[in-house]
Design a protein around this motif. Structure first.
Motif, PDB file in Angstrom:
ATOM      1  N   ASP A 237     -38.506  21.823 -67.547  1.00 34.79           N
ATOM      2  CA  ASP A 237     -37.269  21.336 -66.931  1.00 34.79           C
ATOM      3  C   ASP A 237     -36.178  21.243 -67.996  1.00 34.79           C
ATOM      4  N   THR A 238     -35.142  22.051 -67.799  1.00 34.27           N
ATOM      5  CA  THR A 238     -34.012  22.027 -68.730  1.00 34.27           C
ATOM      6  C   THR A 238     -32.752  21.505 -68.056  1.00 34.27           C
ATOM      7  N   CYS A 239     -32.919  20.829 -66.899  1.00 30.92           N
ATOM      8  CA  CYS A 239     -31.760  20.349 -66.163  1.00 30.92           C
ATOM      9  C   CYS A 239     -31.126  19.170 -66.891  1.00 30.92           C
ATOM     10  N   CYS A 240     -29.906  18.877 -66.468  1.00 28.95           N
ATOM     11  CA  CYS A 240     -29.132  17.834 -67.126  1.00 28.95           C
ATOM     12  C   CYS A 240     -29.655  16.456 -66.740  1.00 28.95           C
ATOM     13  N   ASN A 241     -29.479  15.505 -67.660  1.00 25.92           N
ATOM     14  CA  ASN A 241     -29.909  14.133 -67.398  1.00 25.92           C
ATOM     15  C   ASN A 241     -28.921  13.115 -67.950  1.00 25.92           C
ATOM     16  N   SER A 242     -27.673  13.551 -68.161  1.00 28.32           N
ATOM     17  CA  SER A 242     -26.619  12.645 -68.607  1.00 28.32           C
ATOM     18  C   SER A 242     -25.289  13.173 -68.103  1.00 28.32           C
ATOM     19  N   LEU A 243     -24.234  12.356 -68.184  1.00 26.00           N
ATOM     20  CA  LEU A 243     -22.922  12.770 -67.690  1.00 26.00           C
ATOM     21  C   LEU A 243     -22.402  13.954 -68.489  1.00 26.00           C
ATOM     22  N   GLU A 244     -22.574  13.929 -69.792  1.00 23.74           N
ATOM     23  CA  GLU A 244     -22.104  15.038 -70.617  1.00 23.74           C
ATOM     24  C   GLU A 244     -22.863  16.317 -70.297  1.00 23.74           C
ATOM     25  N   ALA A 245     -24.183  16.201 -70.110  1.00 21.75           N
ATOM     26  CA  ALA A 245     -24.971  17.376 -69.738  1.00 21.75           C
ATOM     27  C   ALA A 245     -24.590  17.877 -68.351  1.00 21.75           C
ATOM     28  N   LEU A 246     -24.234  16.953 -67.453  1.00 19.42           N
ATOM     29  CA  LEU A 246     -23.787  17.349 -66.115  1.00 19.42           C
ATOM     30  C   LEU A 246     -22.489  18.147 -66.193  1.00 19.42           C
ATOM     31  N   ARG A 247     -21.559  17.720 -67.012  1.00 15.75           N
ATOM     32  CA  ARG A 247     -20.301  18.458 -67.175  1.00 15.75           C
ATOM     33  C   ARG A 247     -20.568  19.858 -67.722  1.00 15.75           C
ATOM     34  N   GLU A 248     -21.436  19.946 -68.718  1.00 15.87           N
ATOM     35  CA  GLU A 248     -21.757  21.253 -69.287  1.00 15.87           C
ATOM     36  C   GLU A 248     -22.404  22.155 -68.241  1.00 15.87           C
ATOM     37  N   ARG A 249     -23.278  21.606 -67.421  1.00 15.70           N
ATOM     38  CA  ARG A 249     -23.942  22.394 -66.377  1.00 15.70           C
ATOM     39  C   ARG A 249     -22.919  22.895 -65.351  1.00 15.70           C
ATOM     40  N   LEU A 250     -21.999  22.046 -64.948  1.00 12.67           N
ATOM     41  CA  LEU A 250     -20.984  22.443 -63.969  1.00 12.67           C
ATOM     42  C   LEU A 250     -20.064  23.509 -64.541  1.00 12.67           C
ATOM     43  N   LEU A 251     -19.659  23.354 -65.794  1.00  6.87           N
ATOM     44  CA  LEU A 251     -18.774  24.341 -66.413  1.00  6.87           C
ATOM     45  C   LEU A 251     -19.488  25.679 -66.583  1.00  6.87           C
ATOM     46  N   LYS A 252     -20.767  25.641 -66.923  1.00  9.89           N
ATOM     47  CA  LYS A 252     -21.513  26.878 -67.118  1.00  9.89           C
ATOM     48  C   LYS A 252     -21.725  27.621 -65.806  1.00  9.89           C
ATOM     49  N   SER A 279     -24.770  11.063 -55.208  1.00 11.60           N
ATOM     50  CA  SER A 279     -26.149  11.164 -55.683  1.00 11.60           C
ATOM     51  C   SER A 279     -26.872  12.328 -55.033  1.00 11.60           C
ATOM     52  N   GLN A 280     -26.686  12.495 -53.733  1.00 14.76           N
ATOM     53  CA  GLN A 280     -27.342  13.602 -53.030  1.00 14.76           C
ATOM     54  C   GLN A 280     -26.845  14.951 -53.534  1.00 14.76           C
ATOM     55  N   ALA A 281     -25.540  15.078 -53.750  1.00 13.09           N
ATOM     56  CA  ALA A 281     -24.990  16.342 -54.234  1.00 13.09           C
ATOM     57  C   ALA A 281     -25.500  16.664 -55.634  1.00 13.09           C
ATOM     58  N   CYS A 282     -25.538  15.665 -56.519  1.00  7.56           N
ATOM     59  CA  CYS A 282     -26.002  15.903 -57.888  1.00  7.56           C
ATOM     60  C   CYS A 282     -27.484  16.276 -57.916  1.00  7.56           C
ATOM     61  N   ARG A 283     -28.269  15.613 -57.091  1.00  9.43           N
ATOM     62  CA  ARG A 283     -29.712  15.855 -57.114  1.00  9.43           C
ATOM     63  C   ARG A 283     -30.072  17.187 -56.463  1.00  9.43           C
ATOM     64  N   GLU A 284     -29.490  17.491 -55.304  1.00 10.58           N
ATOM     65  CA  GLU A 284     -29.924  18.637 -54.517  1.00 10.58           C
ATOM     66  C   GLU A 284     -29.161  19.911 -54.841  1.00 10.58           C
ATOM     67  N   ARG A 285     -27.845  19.798 -55.122  1.00  8.00           N
ATOM     68  CA  ARG A 285     -27.048  21.010 -55.294  1.00  8.00           C
ATOM     69  C   ARG A 285     -26.725  21.333 -56.746  1.00  8.00           C
ATOM     70  N   VAL A 286     -26.896  20.369 -57.620  1.00  9.30           N
ATOM     71  CA  VAL A 286     -26.620  20.609 -59.039  1.00  9.30           C
ATOM     72  C   VAL A 286     -27.908  20.601 -59.845  1.00  9.30           C
ATOM     73  N   GLY A 287     -28.889  19.822 -59.429  1.00 12.08           N
ATOM     74  CA  GLY A 287     -30.153  19.762 -60.143  1.00 12.08           C
ATOM     75  C   GLY A 287     -30.191  18.692 -61.208  1.00 12.08           C
ATOM     76  N   TYR A 288     -29.484  17.594 -60.985  1.00 11.99           N
ATOM     77  CA  TYR A 288     -29.489  16.499 -61.958  1.00 11.99           C
ATOM     78  C   TYR A 288     -30.840  15.787 -61.898  1.00 11.99           C
ATOM     79  N   ARG A 289     -31.454  15.536 -63.073  1.00  8.44           N
ATOM     80  CA  ARG A 289     -32.780  14.945 -63.124  1.00  8.44           C
ATOM     81  C   ARG A 289     -32.799  13.565 -63.777  1.00  8.44           C
ATOM     82  N   GLY A 290     -31.644  13.073 -64.151  1.00  8.42           N
ATOM     83  CA  GLY A 290     -31.600  11.765 -64.790  1.00  8.42           C
ATOM     84  C   GLY A 290     -31.542  10.636 -63.788  1.00  8.42           C
ATOM     85  N   ASN A 291     -31.254   9.433 -64.288  1.00  7.07           N
ATOM     86  CA  ASN A 291     -31.147   8.245 -63.447  1.00  7.07           C
ATOM     87  C   ASN A 291     -29.788   8.251 -62.753  1.00  7.07           C
ATOM     88  N   LEU A 292     -29.799   8.282 -61.416  1.00 13.32           N
ATOM     89  CA  LEU A 292     -28.555   8.389 -60.665  1.00 13.32           C
ATOM     90  C   LEU A 292     -27.721   7.113 -60.753  1.00 13.32           C
TER      91      LEU A 292
END
Length: 624
Positions: A237-252, A279-292
């Motif tokens: 699992d290389t998905c994001c688990n922080s706000l900064e990682a979430l931004r990088e994932r969205l930009l990529k 929370s639903q959008a981050c988990r299901e459509r972005v793949g966020y794996r951290g604490n919501l």
């Protein structure tokens, strides 16, 4: 015959035949006498297997001679005591070191899982386990005994005395082989040690049953597999688990935060997301794996209950909102802005050069190239559409609401909520002369978006009906004489008979009074002559009614002649319904095409030719 029979009759002959057939007494025991590896057999099993091997002597004497009466069972020690001693010590040493015979095979003898083991590795592992250690036995003797054991274990049932170079798991230990096939590494299902019935409790007796032991093995296997899958997924699992990682994932993935907001986070174009929606959008459509919850608390939100694009990317949100504000300051709605300002050629999409050129022409103060990147629906898109500018505007356009009456809001700007981006005002585009009196009197409290859209639909329906009436009246425009009236009816309704049945005499009474005639002319419209003069021309005898004969004498004569021809046939054709269902539409249908009508009439009406019949069909055809 008995002398010619070559079967064994004594214990000595039986041993010779077993060695000749299987290679050794051990192989004979494992393959023929105790194939299920229970360790012992009773007299009944012994008798069955001796007969199967071709023994012809007395079974009871053989049983006693081989030592079966001592314990009521026969074991390998009764047949080959030396082999039993070697095997017993061999199994004890391996089980003491590895736990089970299967683990001894998979871990010590065959760690590469090749399925076979050669003699030298076998001997080395057996000696390493402590086989024949102590008791005054030197290493050479122990090695020789280990080699002997290797040869004893080999299966020679095929009659080939040539020593093979390898040993298989089935030859090594039958129980371990069966346990491996059923994926039982601990050989729980092959355990034969049991507590005496008098000493075991109820639960202990249950634990000794095969079914329960096997269920435990299966459960442990499933749990281990699930744990392995979870561990592999966690490791990969290389998905994001922080706000900064979430931004990088969205930009990529989307190129810009604004594009990610529209395409992944706010797909319904609400303009804001609650905590659950986020929370639903981050988990299901972005793949966020951290604490919501931690992610929600980490967001720089300007409101406690929801998050907007302004919170994620302030610069992009202000540029988009200023662009909308510019469009709404110049046009009535975003739909009109797209059609007249951005895409006047009506191509449906704009490439980057065209979009930048139109934005500059409209006087947009921001960077149009950066705006184009924010609006496009993906990093690989080379154009933008109305849906990229505002999804709700595109929805309104596709449902026919080109004035954006069904969209929300009247303002746009940095401080406004996205729900107010849609259009400016709810006024419908009709002049004061078009509004009905009852519509003008509607209180302001009822002037909702639904009411506005309902009035717009009503206005469109009225215009549609009025246009249809005008078109119909245009067909009769300039009709002033009886000849023109008849021609206009034939042009519009295909024939005067169809016009008579549809407009003048819809009740089929074959008589129309003057008042009914005037009402029919009102429905037809477009007659600009004198109605009384037209009536007198149709009714020269000054009768109170006119009939189809007065409107079209030839058509009436053709119909009368056709009906009379059927009635002259007599029989079942006295009434027109019987004519239709028995002669014309005998399949009980309610319609006939022209060819079928002509064909069936020609069958019964001998004096009628095809041409008058086809003319009669066209006279009787209803309104097109």
């Amino acid at each position: 015959h008995e002398d010619a029979d070559l079967g064994a009759r004594t214990a000595a002959e039986l041993r010779l035949r077993l060695v000749a057939r299987f290679g050794s007494p051990l192989a004979a025991w494992q393959l023929a006498l105790d194939p299920f590896a229970t360790g012992f057999i009773g007299f009944t099993e012994f008798a069955d297997r001796m007969r199967a091997l071709g023994f012809l002597g007395d079974l009871r004497s053989l049983w006693q001679e081989m030592g079966g009466t001592k314990r009521g069972v026969l074991r390998l020690a009764d047949i080959d005591p030396e082999a039993e001693d070697l095997l017993d010590e061999f199994r004890k040493k391996l089980c003491a070191k590895y736990g089970t015979m299967l683990k001894a095979w998979t871990t010590g003898l065959d760690p590469q899982s090749r399925g076979v083991v050669e003699k030298e590795p076998f001997v080395a592992q057996v000696l390493e386990s402590g086989f024949k250690a102590g008791g005054g036995v030197d290493r050479d003797t122990a090695r020789r005994d280990a080699g002997k054991l290797f040869k004893l274990l080999q299966d020679k049932a095929d009659g080939n005395d040539k020593e093979r170079k390898y040993l298989t798991l089935r030859e090594f230990d039958t129980r371990a082989y069966r346990a491996l096939k059923r994926e039982d590494p601990d050989m729980v299902t092959e355990t034969t040690e049991r507590l005496p019935p008098g000493e075991a409790t109820f639960l202990e007796r249950n634990d000794q049953t095969f079914s329960l032991r096997w269920k435990k093995v299966q459960s442990a296997t499933v749990i281990a597999a699930i744990a392995k899958i979870a561990e592999d997924e966690k490791r990969s699992d290389t998905c994001c688990n922080s706000l900064e990682a979430l931004r990088e994932r969205l930009l990529k993935e989307f190129g810009t935060i604004a594009t990610a907001w529209r395409c992944a986070l706010d797909q319904q174009a609400q303009g804001h997301l609650s905590k659950d929606e986020w929370s639903q959008a981050c988990r299901e459509r972005v793949g966020y794996r951290g604490n919501l919850n931690d992610l929600w608390n980490e967001l720089p939100r300007s409101h406690d209950n929801y998050v907007t694009l302004h919170d994620l990317d302030r610069e992009a949100a202000e540029l988009l909102w200023s662009f909308r504000e510019m469009l709404l300051s110049k046009f009535e709605s975003l739909i009109v802005a797209w059609q007249q300002g951005l895409d006047p050629q009506r191509r449906g999409r704009l490439a980057a050069p065209e979009f930048c050129e139109q934005c500059t022409a409209l006087g947009f103060a921001g960077d149009p190239q950066y705006l184009f990147m924010l609006l496009r629906s993906g990093p690989h898109k080379s154009f933008v559409t109305l849906s990229d500018i505002d999804a709700r505007a595109a929805q309104a356009y596709y449902r026919g609401d080109h004035q954006a009456l069904t969209m929300t809001g009247a303002k746009a700007g940095v401080q406004s909520q996205p729900r107010s981006w849609a259009g400016r005002g709810n006024a419908i585009g009709i002049g004061p002369g078009e509004a009905l009196a009852e519509e003008a009197a509607v209180p302001a409290a009822r002037d909702t978006r639904l009411a506005t859209w309902t009035r717009e639909l009503g206005r469109r329906k009225r215009h549609e009906v009025t246009a249809r009436w005008d078109e119909e009246a245009e067909a009769l425009k300039g009709v002033k004489s009886l000849a023109d009236f008849r021609k206009a009816l034939a042009d519009r309704f295909r024939s005067t008979v169809a016009a008579w049945r549809t407009v003048l005499d819809p009740e089929c009474t074959n008589q129309v009074s003057f008042s009914q005639f005037m009402l029919a002319l009102d429905r037809l419209g477009g007659f600009s002559g004198k109605v009384r003069k037209l009536w007198n021309e149709l009714n020269p005898g000054n009768q109170p009614f006119i009939s189809l004969r007065d409107l079209d004498r030839q058509a009436d004569q053709d119909l009368t002649r056709f009906r009379t021809a059927w009635q002259d046939l007599g029989g079942a054709f006295q009434a027109l319904p019987e004519v239709w269902y028995q002669a014309l539409a005998f399949d009980l249908s309610d319609r006939l095409d022209e060819d079928a009508f002509v064909e069936r009439c020609s069958t019964h009406l001998a004096g009628w030719h095809e041409r008058p019949l086809r003319r009669g069909v066209r006279v009787m055809l209803p309104e097109p």
